[in-house]
Design a protein around this motif. Structure first.
Motif, PDB file in Angstrom:
ATOM      1  N   LEU A  95       0.810  -1.362  -0.168  1.00 19.87           N
ATOM      2  CA  LEU A  95       0.027  -0.110  -0.106  1.00 19.87           C
ATOM      3  C   LEU A  95       0.919   1.320  -0.012  1.00 19.87           C
ATOM      4  N   GLU A  96       0.551   2.323  -1.003  1.00 21.25           N
ATOM      5  CA  GLU A  96       1.302   3.168  -0.864  1.00 21.25           C
ATOM      6  C   GLU A  96      -0.041   4.449  -0.560  1.00 21.25           C
ATOM      7  N   ILE A  97       0.553   5.461   0.259  1.00 21.52           N
ATOM      8  CA  ILE A  97      -0.511   6.208   0.998  1.00 21.52           C
ATOM      9  C   ILE A  97       0.302   7.673   0.800  1.00 21.52           C
ATOM     10  N   GLN A  98      -0.465   8.707   0.667  1.00 18.58           N
ATOM     11  CA  GLN A  98      -0.322   9.995   0.779  1.00 18.58           C
ATOM     12  C   GLN A  98      -1.093  10.795   1.623  1.00 18.58           C
ATOM     13  N   VAL A  99      -0.573  11.615   2.558  1.00 18.09           N
ATOM     14  CA  VAL A  99      -1.328  12.737   3.249  1.00 18.09           C
ATOM     15  C   VAL A  99      -1.492  13.828   2.785  1.00 18.09           C
ATOM     16  N   MET A 100      -2.769  14.398   2.898  1.00 17.20           N
ATOM     17  CA  MET A 100      -3.154  15.800   2.729  1.00 17.20           C
ATOM     18  C   MET A 100      -3.348  16.797   3.846  1.00 17.20           C
ATOM     19  N   LEU A 142     -10.805   1.077   5.525  1.00 18.18           N
ATOM     20  CA  LEU A 142      -9.504   1.242   6.091  1.00 18.18           C
ATOM     21  C   LEU A 142      -8.721   2.579   5.906  1.00 18.18           C
ATOM     22  N   GLN A 143      -9.326   3.376   4.839  1.00 17.59           N
ATOM     23  CA  GLN A 143      -8.777   4.434   4.521  1.00 17.59           C
ATOM     24  C   GLN A 143      -9.092   5.621   5.943  1.00 17.59           C
ATOM     25  N   ALA A 144     -10.325   5.394   6.114  1.00 18.70           N
ATOM     26  CA  ALA A 144     -10.771   6.191   7.327  1.00 18.70           C
ATOM     27  C   ALA A 144      -9.997   5.761   8.489  1.00 18.70           C
ATOM     28  N   ALA A 145      -9.595   4.414   8.834  1.00 21.92           N
ATOM     29  CA  ALA A 145      -8.918   4.200   9.914  1.00 21.92           C
ATOM     30  C   ALA A 145      -7.608   4.645   9.908  1.00 21.92           C
ATOM     31  N   VAL A 146      -6.946   4.635   8.898  1.00 20.63           N
ATOM     32  CA  VAL A 146      -5.663   4.977   8.695  1.00 20.63           C
ATOM     33  C   VAL A 146      -5.641   6.501   9.062  1.00 20.63           C
ATOM     34  N   ALA A 148      -7.572   8.188  10.904  1.00 19.37           N
ATOM     35  CA  ALA A 148      -7.863   8.357  12.375  1.00 19.37           C
ATOM     36  C   ALA A 148      -6.509   8.115  13.051  1.00 19.37           C
ATOM     37  N   GLU A 149      -5.961   7.037  12.823  1.00 15.77           N
ATOM     38  CA  GLU A 149      -4.677   6.622  13.437  1.00 15.77           C
ATOM     39  C   GLU A 149      -3.584   7.959  13.083  1.00 15.77           C
ATOM     40  N   ILE A 150      -3.491   8.368  12.104  1.00 16.18           N
ATOM     41  CA  ILE A 150      -2.513   9.445  11.980  1.00 16.18           C
ATOM     42  C   ILE A 150      -2.747  10.670  12.643  1.00 16.18           C
ATOM     43  N   GLN A 151      -4.120  11.057  12.690  1.00 18.18           N
ATOM     44  CA  GLN A 151      -4.646  12.163  13.448  1.00 18.18           C
ATOM     45  C   GLN A 151      -4.623  12.040  14.799  1.00 18.18           C
ATOM     46  N   LYS A 152      -4.475  10.931  15.192  1.00 20.70           N
ATOM     47  CA  LYS A 152      -4.491  10.760  17.005  1.00 20.70           C
ATOM     48  C   LYS A 152      -3.131  11.038  17.269  1.00 20.70           C
ATOM     49  N   ILE A 153      -2.054  10.262  16.607  1.00 23.56           N
ATOM     50  CA  ILE A 153      -0.776  10.485  16.418  1.00 23.56           C
ATOM     51  C   ILE A 153      -0.311  12.028  16.738  1.00 23.56           C
ATOM     52  N   LEU A 154      -0.775  12.768  15.681  1.00 23.21           N
ATOM     53  CA  LEU A 154      -0.476  14.077  15.412  1.00 23.21           C
ATOM     54  C   LEU A 154      -0.923  15.062  16.722  1.00 23.21           C
ATOM     55  N   LYS A 155      -2.265  14.594  16.967  1.00 21.86           N
ATOM     56  CA  LYS A 155      -2.820  15.312  18.152  1.00 21.86           C
ATOM     57  C   LYS A 155      -2.110  15.145  19.499  1.00 21.86           C
ATOM     58  N   ASP A 156      -1.657  13.826  19.665  1.00 23.75           N
ATOM     59  CA  ASP A 156      -0.827  13.603  20.755  1.00 23.75           C
ATOM     60  C   ASP A 156       0.526  14.456  20.839  1.00 23.75           C
ATOM     61  N   ALA A 165      -6.944  14.211   5.118  1.00 19.83           N
ATOM     62  CA  ALA A 165      -7.215  13.162   4.222  1.00 19.83           C
ATOM     63  C   ALA A 165      -6.060  12.383   4.046  1.00 19.83           C
ATOM     64  N   VAL A 166      -6.262  10.932   3.824  1.00 22.99           N
ATOM     65  CA  VAL A 166      -5.367  10.239   3.265  1.00 22.99           C
ATOM     66  C   VAL A 166      -5.747   9.556   2.135  1.00 22.99           C
ATOM     67  N   TYR A 167      -4.808   9.207   1.086  1.00 27.14           N
ATOM     68  CA  TYR A 167      -4.985   8.659  -0.232  1.00 27.14           C
ATOM     69  C   TYR A 167      -4.211   7.525  -0.371  1.00 27.14           C
ATOM     70  N   PHE A 168      -4.993   6.471  -0.785  1.00 31.11           N
ATOM     71  CA  PHE A 168      -4.184   5.004  -1.156  1.00 31.11           C
ATOM     72  C   PHE A 168      -3.729   5.440  -2.858  1.00 31.11           C
ATOM     73  N   THR A 169      -2.576   5.584  -3.049  1.00 31.94           N
ATOM     74  CA  THR A 169      -1.890   5.763  -4.581  1.00 31.94           C
ATOM     75  C   THR A 169      -1.624   4.338  -5.086  1.00 31.94           C
ATOM     76  N   SER A 170      -1.618   3.572  -4.421  1.00 38.42           N
ATOM     77  CA  SER A 170      -1.151   1.998  -4.786  1.00 38.42           C
ATOM     78  C   SER A 170      -1.913   1.116  -4.128  1.00 38.42           C
ATOM     79  N   PHE A 171      -2.609  -0.047  -4.070  1.00 43.08           N
ATOM     80  CA  PHE A 171      -3.165  -0.832  -3.283  1.00 43.08           C
ATOM     81  C   PHE A 171      -3.198  -2.276  -4.059  1.00 43.08           C
ATOM     82  N   VAL A 172      -2.115  -3.084  -3.512  1.00 47.06           N
ATOM     83  CA  VAL A 172      -2.161  -4.489  -4.197  1.00 47.06           C
ATOM     84  C   VAL A 172      -2.204  -5.563  -2.891  1.00 47.06           C
ATOM     85  N   THR A 173      -3.110  -6.449  -3.278  1.00 43.78           N
ATOM     86  CA  THR A 173      -3.158  -7.747  -2.403  1.00 43.78           C
ATOM     87  C   THR A 173      -2.729  -8.813  -3.196  1.00 43.78           C
TER      88      THR A 173
END
Length: 174
Positions: A95-100, A142-146, A148-156, A165-173
């Motif tokens: 999974l490739e992720i970008q944050v906005m 899963l995108q919403a959970a990711v 929330a996890e990033i926002q929780k860490i930044l808030k701490d 927002a987070v965006y999945f730019t590649s998603f391979v299973t």
């Protein structure tokens, strides 16, 4: 019969007795047209220049939000690769992720705390099952959970969630 008597009998009014009503009516029509044009022009000017409505209109007065800053993106490199929690077979997720965010300081905070963010996301992603993320709804969850996890860490760490927002730019299973 005289012309004066004939005119009175037929109901004609002599030309000298006709009031000159055309000039005042014409002046009134011109005045109304000028007034309408001025009102229309003023309304256009106020609407195009963003003038606020007069105070005292209560709920009718709209509060204009300040314009949003442009979106800025940051890729969380390298791509995340985890084993999925699948009891039947070995399955992987890449999974490739970008944050906005709209503030460069937020992206700097993401870079600073990237080890903690990557750790939390690896743990979160490793808990997923193939069936959970197979359809669009699962990926969006899963995108919403990711996010929330990033926002929780930044808030701490910084006191505010920052990332919008987070965006999945590649998603391979596999």
């Amino acid at each position: 019969m005289s012309a004066a008597a004939k005119t009175a009998d037929e109901g004609d009014i002599p030309p000298a007795a006709v009031p000159k009503a055309k000039a005042p009516v014409l002046a009134m029509i011109v005045a109304v047209m000028v007034s309408a044009a001025a009102s229309g022009g003023a309304a256009f000017w106020f609407s195009s220049h963003g003038a606020a409505p007069a105070a005292g209109h209560g709920e009718e007065a709209k509060k204009e939000a300040p314009p949003k800053a442009p979106a800025q993106y940051l890729a969380l490199d390298p791509a995340f690769v985890v084993n999925l929690e699948d009891p039947d077979a070995s399955r992987f997720l890449q999974l490739e992720i970008q944050v906005m965010a709209r503030d460069a300081a937020v992206l700097e905070a993401v870079k600073l705390h990237q080890p903690r963010i990557r750790n939390a996301l690896l743990l979160l992603l490793g808990q997923q099952r193939t069936a959970q993320i197979a359809d669009r709804a699962g990926k969006e969850k899963l995108q919403a959970a990711v996010l929330a996890e990033i926002q929780k860490i930044l808030k701490d760490e910084t006191g505010k969630p920052g990332v919008e927002a987070v965006y999945f730019t590649s998603f391979v299973t596999q």
